[in-house]
Design a protein around this motif. Structure first.
Motif, mmCIF file in Angstrom:
data_model
loop_
_atom_site.group_PDB
_atom_site.id
_atom_site.type_symbol
_atom_site.label_atom_id
_atom_site.label_comp_id
_atom_site.label_asym_id
_atom_site.label_seq_id
_atom_site.Cartn_x
_atom_site.Cartn_y
_atom_site.Cartn_z
ATOM 1 N N ILE A 141 112.606 16.992 82.810
ATOM 2 C CA ILE A 141 112.817 16.996 81.362
ATOM 3 C C ILE A 141 111.570 16.502 80.645
ATOM 4 N N GLU A 142 110.908 15.505 81.196
ATOM 5 C CA GLU A 142 109.673 14.992 80.599
ATOM 6 C C GLU A 142 108.592 16.064 80.564
ATOM 7 N N VAL A 143 108.523 16.871 81.613
ATOM 8 C CA VAL A 143 107.518 17.939 81.665
ATOM 9 C C VAL A 143 107.774 18.947 80.556
ATOM 10 N N TYR A 144 109.022 19.375 80.416
ATOM 11 C CA TYR A 144 109.350 20.348 79.371
ATOM 12 C C TYR A 144 109.096 19.779 77.985
ATOM 13 N N LEU B 79 111.162 28.685 78.867
ATOM 14 C CA LEU B 79 110.925 27.251 78.684
ATOM 15 C C LEU B 79 112.210 26.553 78.247
ATOM 16 N N TYR B 80 112.834 27.081 77.221
ATOM 17 C CA TYR B 80 114.022 26.452 76.657
ATOM 18 C C TYR B 80 115.221 26.537 77.598
ATOM 19 N N VAL B 81 115.387 27.685 78.237
ATOM 20 C CA VAL B 81 116.518 27.865 79.150
ATOM 21 C C VAL B 81 116.405 26.892 80.320
ATOM 22 N N ASP B 82 115.237 26.792 80.914
ATOM 23 C CA ASP B 82 115.052 25.867 82.031
ATOM 24 C C ASP B 82 115.203 24.416 81.584
ATOM 25 N N TRP B 83 114.657 24.104 80.426
ATOM 26 C CA TRP B 83 114.754 22.747 79.866
ATOM 27 C C TRP B 83 116.222 22.387 79.631
#
Length: 65
Positions: A8-11, A26-30
């Motif tokens: 989560i920090e990476v995203y 990006l958003y879906v994985d986050w």
């Protein structure tokens, strides 16, 4: 991001730097990272950001949301 102890920090970092903000992945994985932790309200906020930023493909965001 999955290789880090807290993806989560990476995203969040990437988003804060403007990296991938137009990309649905990006958003879906986050959001999935939040969902895995049971943090559904945070996941919903991520999907809302994706819609606000018109992340493409939009249908991918909507399907996952």
């Amino acid at each position: 991001a999955n290789f880090y102890s807290d993806p989560i920090e990476v995203y969040s970092y990437l988003h804060g730097r403007g990296v991938g903000t137009q990309t649905a992945a990006l958003y879906v994985d986050w959001a999935h990272q939040f969902e895995k932790k049971g943090q559904l309200s945070q996941a919903e906020m991520v999907y809302q950001r994706a819609l606000e930023n018109k992340a493409q493909p939009q249908d991918s965001v909507m399907q996952q949301y």
